[in-house]
Design a protein around this motif. Structure first.
Motif: not given
Ligand code: SF4
Length: 248
Positions: A110, A120-121, A117, A68, A222, A204, A124-125, A206-207
């Protein structure tokens, strides 16, 4: 090389290049650099590439591709791939975990809650980071103390209790943003175009949003949440270790 006593004290007043030299001599390829392609990380990538010997003992480099990221970040990743001879290992989220996450919460889950959120983190992280650090004895990151209140106590060298006690090395801990820009200019280091558009901290797409001059550099991350602006990669684990053989 034999571990030295009290390495935290030994590196406390060293320059970033000296700290990277120390890390290379102590750990070699058992140390790994987490490159997010922020300006700080581009500085470290440049320093590592200048010192690289290509003998298999260099500090390894990896990046977390969350899937992302901004198009501008992928452009920089490509540029770095072409400019620097140093290999950059890409670590992606686990496919099954990602499929479940998006199937259950949707692609933009998120925004709906802090819990989502963080989920997702994590996928993805945080989980990819754990895989990337498997077997490593030290990891190098581009944290600076003046990036945020949460990072104001970052040490140049500490034990990372969130990663099984391996060493966390922050060669730029005492650098200012101007120090970063000065190095970038002097060494012609490519950086993300978004930095010039009000994005001091880039995560990312979107954040992350741009911040106004004078605002907290991480307030664009965020932005719909209140409180600490961290994703779980760097929990507050920067306290000095009491002793210090360079192993874990
Ligand atoms: S920063 Fe946003 S998109 Fe990226 S992993 Fe965290 S919640 Fe997901």
């Amino acid at each position: 090389m034999n571990p030295i006593a009290n390495p935290e004290q030994a590196v406390a007043h060293q320059s970033a290049e000296e700290i990277l030299d120390w890390a290379r001599s102590q750990f070699g390829s058992r140390a790994t650099f987490a490159c997010s392609f922020g300006a700080e990380d581009m500085v470290l990538l440049d320093m590592l590439s200048r010192a690289a010997r290509g003998d298999g003992q260099d500090i390894r480099v990896f990046t977390l591709d969350t899937g992302r990221l901004f198009p501008e970040t992928y452009d920089l990743m490509q540029e770095a791939h072409e400019k620097y001879a140093i290999p950059i290992h890409v670590v992606a989220p686990d496919t099954k975990e990602l499929e479940e996450l998006i199937s259950n919460g949707g692609p933009n889950l998120f925004y709906s809650s802090v819990e989502n959120r963080k989920a997702c983190c994590n996928v993805r992280k945080v989980h990819p980071l754990s895989r990337a650090l498997t077997g490593a004895e030290a990891w190098v990151v581009g944290l600076r103390r003046d990036q945020s209140a949460e990072r104001s106590t970052v040490e140049k060298l500490s034990r990372d209790s969130s990663q099984g006690g391996i060493w966390k090395i922050c060669p730029l801990a005492d650098w200012s943003w101007n120090d970063v820009l000065r190095y970038v200019k002097e060494h012609d280091v490519p950086i993300n175009r978004l930095h010039a558009q009000g994005f001091p901290s880039i995560g990312c797409a979107p954040c992350t949003r741009a911040v106004k001059p004078g605002e907290d550099p991480r307030s664009g991350r965020w932005w719909w949440e209140t409180g600490a602006k961290e994703c779980g990669l760097h929990p507050a684990t920067h306290a000095r270790a009491a002793t210090g053989a360079a192993t874990h």
